[in-house]
Design a protein around this motif. Structure first.
Motif, short mmCIF file in Angstrom:
data_model
loop_
_atom_site.label_atom_id
_atom_site.label_comp_id
_atom_site.label_asym_id
_atom_site.label_seq_id
_atom_site.Cartn_x
_atom_site.Cartn_y
_atom_site.Cartn_z
N VAL A 1 0.86 -1.17 0.00
CA VAL A 1 0.00 0.00 0.00
C VAL A 1 0.90 1.23 0.00
O VAL A 1 1.82 1.34 0.81
N VAL A 2 0.63 2.16 -0.93
CA VAL A 2 1.42 3.37 -1.05
C VAL A 2 0.51 4.56 -0.76
O VAL A 2 -0.54 4.70 -1.37
N SER A 3 0.93 5.42 0.16
CA SER A 3 0.13 6.60 0.47
C SER A 3 0.42 7.70 -0.54
O SER A 3 1.41 7.66 -1.27
N SER A 4 -0.44 8.70 -0.58
CA SER A 4 -0.31 9.78 -1.56
C SER A 4 0.96 10.60 -1.33
O SER A 4 1.49 11.18 -2.27
N LYS A 5 1.45 10.63 -0.12
CA LYS A 5 2.66 11.39 0.18
C LYS A 5 3.91 10.72 -0.39
O LYS A 5 4.89 11.38 -0.69
#
Length: 109
Positions: free
Chosen positions: A69-73
């Protein structure tokens, strides 16, 4: 399915590409992830659930499933590493035969 950290995911993806270079395909999927682990019920609505930020779920499989999972930051940093990995490991693709457009247009007339 194994949920990995971003660096571990990239290392495992590299291993998948190297292992499956000639024999098997690697399937990669990408979708929006809101943090839910259970499906939304059909009747009614889930009250009080607000995703904190936009996230992206990446999955790769050749029979063994890995995901991250990759966050928008962190998207820009991850995207650079991911694109470099894809460029390095997509050397087994076959080139398309480019047929001249004039032959197609002559055949149509």
């Amino acid at each position: 399915m194994v949920l990995l950290e971003r660096k571990q995911f990239l290392m495992e993806l590299t291993r998948l590409f190297q292992k499956c270079q000639l024999l098997v395909s690697v399937f990669i999927t990408l979708k929006k992830y809101d943090g839910r682990t259970k499906p939304i019920p059909r009747k009614g609505s889930v009250e009080g659930f607000e995703p904190s930020d936009n996230k992206c779920l990446l999955r790769a499989t050749d029979g063994k499933k890995i995901s991250t999972v990759v966050s928008s930051k962190e998207v820009n940093k991850f995207q650079m590493a991911y694109s470099n990995l894809l460029r390095a490991n997509m050397d087994g693709l076959k080139k398309r035969d480019k047929k001249s457009k004039s032959k197609k247009s002559k055949a149509a007339q």
